[in-house]
Design a protein around this motif. Structure first.
Motif, PDB file in Angstrom:
ATOM      1  N   GLY A  15      -5.370  48.524 -10.686  1.00 36.82           N
ATOM      2  CA  GLY A  15      -5.335  49.777 -11.341  1.00 36.82           C
ATOM      3  C   GLY A  15      -6.049  50.734 -11.610  1.00 36.82           C
ATOM      4  N   ARG A  16      -6.458  51.850 -11.799  1.00 37.98           N
ATOM      5  CA  ARG A  16      -7.655  52.552 -12.263  1.00 37.98           C
ATOM      6  C   ARG A  16      -6.913  52.931 -13.793  1.00 37.98           C
ATOM      7  NH1 ARG A  16     -12.307  55.139 -10.333  1.00 37.98           N
ATOM      8  NH2 ARG A  16     -12.991  56.986 -11.908  1.00 37.98           N
ATOM      9  N   LEU A  17      -7.833  52.809 -14.965  1.00 39.77           N
ATOM     10  CA  LEU A  17      -7.435  53.626 -16.260  1.00 39.77           C
ATOM     11  C   LEU A  17      -8.618  54.204 -17.176  1.00 39.77           C
ATOM     12  CD1 LEU A  17      -5.227  53.904 -18.503  1.00 39.77           C
ATOM     13  CD2 LEU A  17      -6.902  51.153 -19.490  1.00 39.77           C
ATOM     14  N   THR A  18      -8.119  55.424 -17.019  1.00 44.31           N
ATOM     15  CA  THR A  18      -9.673  56.309 -17.690  1.00 44.31           C
ATOM     16  C   THR A  18      -9.083  56.686 -19.381  1.00 44.31           C
ATOM     17  OG1 THR A  18     -10.309  57.485 -15.758  1.00 44.31           O
ATOM     18  CG2 THR A  18     -10.487  58.602 -17.639  1.00 44.31           C
ATOM     19  N   VAL A  19     -10.447  56.218 -19.944  1.00 50.62           N
ATOM     20  CA  VAL A  19      -9.424  56.663 -21.916  1.00 50.62           C
ATOM     21  C   VAL A  19     -10.522  57.602 -21.712  1.00 50.62           C
ATOM     22  CG1 VAL A  19      -9.525  55.008 -23.775  1.00 50.62           C
ATOM     23  CG2 VAL A  19      -9.209  53.808 -21.481  1.00 50.62           C
ATOM     24  N   ILE A  20     -10.030  58.488 -22.127  1.00 48.97           N
ATOM     25  CA  ILE A  20     -10.769  59.451 -23.052  1.00 48.97           C
ATOM     26  C   ILE A  20     -10.842  59.414 -25.089  1.00 48.97           C
ATOM     27  CG2 ILE A  20     -11.412  62.255 -23.568  1.00 48.97           C
ATOM     28  CD1 ILE A  20      -9.686  62.479 -20.697  1.00 48.97           C
ATOM     29  N   ASP A  21     -12.723  59.267 -25.590  1.00 48.46           N
ATOM     30  CA  ASP A  21     -12.384  58.599 -26.684  1.00 48.46           C
ATOM     31  C   ASP A  21     -12.213  60.042 -27.248  1.00 48.46           C
ATOM     32  OD1 ASP A  21     -15.262  60.004 -26.572  1.00 48.46           O
ATOM     33  OD2 ASP A  21     -15.870  57.809 -26.416  1.00 48.46           O
TER      34      ASP A  21
END
Length: 413
Positions: A15-21
């Motif tokens: 899968g793919r996880l985008t983390v916006i800090d």
């Protein structure tokens, strides 16, 4: 953010996880094709806490609103992704080392001595019967249902479960039955109506005991069905049959010997006990820190190896064993759907943080049964090897007979 990024790279294998800090910068972590989730972290403290206590920090961040989901993602998507990649998280060096340390203290985490056990149960079950009515089936069964066919309602599947348990108990009219951890009483009432038996249900929840007793009075069964606020360890009567559904998870590994020794002492040689419990197919471990802190203090769903070892030490025959592998995932999906329909009422009764806490609990549990290592097992026990029929067909035959009897006795859902 460096340490968190390092862990996330090792964590996301599918899968793919985008983390916006917290500064608005996006960090992308991806593996094999799979679900895509976008998560925003608004508190920089999470960069560290997620590394050193991932499950506790994630649950609390969702409850507090410092972890949010964007671009069409939601909590279910995130928890599905988390569950798919849980093994890689567990093998990350920091997580692995911390787990080894925590395992040394797991007996303390699962302490359920008399008195303390009631406090642990009250934490979860005495939040108010009205709350549980918002997402459980009409008869308030708070354990894994049994789906025989696609499209069955939650109510039908829960009745299937009661019918299955009754079949495995090998009941006869006039028998005395003990229901350990009786919940709101539906199983005990069903058994008494179905086979004209006498049932004692024990629970440590004041809310459950009060409502179950009222239900017995309303059904005109108070002469044959009693519900008492009592620790099972204080029961000293003898019973032909013993059943326990969804209670063993609150016993704790260090108390297993005490539990099975008590079962043995309460049954005659030809007695039969049926244990319905959550377990897992992986090696011994411990419940998540978040689950222990907010939902089930002292709880633990065992590895099967932990149960069999103690059963053997207490001279009990395992006369039947069955695994319900996906039924609880379906049950939880029903609960989640009903919870979401009544979410506004939950917030009115409690608050937004409480609603978020229960969302996290219900959905994470669904994922543990759908893609994780959790399962439900039925263990039939006796002192004698032939206390139950030696050919398993009787379980199916009795269920069929009970379906007919339900109609004759007008045991409506």
């Amino acid at each position: 953010m460096f340490l968190l990024s390092h862990m996330m790279k090792a964590f996301i294998r599918k899968g793919r996880l985008t983390v916006i800090d917290a500064d608005g910068k996006a960090h992308v972590f991806s593996g094999e094709p799979g679900p895509e989730v976008t998560m925003r972290l608004t508190d920089k403290k999470l960069y560290r806490t997620l590394v050193f206590n991932a499950e506790l920090a994630a649950g609390e961040a969702y409850m507090d609103g410092t972890m949010r989901f964007e671009n069409g993602s939601n909590l279910r998507d995130f928890l599905a992704l988390f569950s798919m990649n849980r093994l890689s998280l567990g093998s990350y060096p920091i997580q692995k080392a911390l787990r080894a340390v925590k395992m040394r203290f797991r007996n303390r985490q699962q302490a359920n001595r008399k008195g303390q056990a009631q406090q642990n149960v009250a934490h979860h079950y005495d939040v108010g019967n009205q709350f549980y009515k918002l997402f459980l089936d009409e008869n308030m069964l708070y354990s894994c249902a049994y789906f025989c066919e696609d499209g069955e309602t939650l109510e039908q599947a829960q009745r299937n479960k009661l019918r299955l348990l009754a079949a495995k108990l090998c009941l006869r009219p006039g028998m005395k039955v003990l229901d350990i951890g009786c919940g709101w009483g539906d199983l005990a009432l069903y058994l008494a109506k179905l086979e004209d038996v006498e049932v004692l249900g024990v629970t440590l929840s004041k809310e459950q005991q009060a409502l179950a007793s009222q239900r017995a009075r309303d059904a005109g069964l108070e002469g044959r069905v009693r519900f008492e606020l009592r620790d099972y360890r204080d029961v000293d009567e003898r019973f032909d049959r013993i059943v326990s559904v969804g209670m063993f998870e609150h016993v704790g590994v260090s108390h297993y010997d005490e539990f099975f020794k008590k079962l043995n002492s309460l049954m005659p040689d030809d007695g039969v006990a049926v244990l319905h419990s959550i377990g897992h197919m992986s090696p011994p471990g411990m419940a998540s820190a978040w689950l222990r802190k907010y939902i089930f203090p002292g709880a633990y769903s065992p590895a099967l190896s932990e149960v069999f070892a103690v059963v053997e030490q207490n001279s009990l025959w395992v006369t039947d064993l069955e695994f319900l592998r996906v039924h609880y995932a379906t049950t939880l999906k029903h609960w989640v759907e009903r919870f979401e329909k009544n979410r506004d009422k939950v917030v009115e009764l409690y608050d937004e943080r409480f609603a978020r806490m229960w969302e996290f609990y219900l959905i994470s549990c669904e994922m543990m049964f759908r893609t994780g290592s959790q399962l439900v097992f039925h263990m039939q026990l006796s002192r004698n090897r032939d206390a139950a029929p030696i050919v398993r067909d009787y379980i199916t035959d009795r269920q069929k007979a009970y379906r007919v009897r339900e109609k004759t006795l007008n045991l409506s859902l």
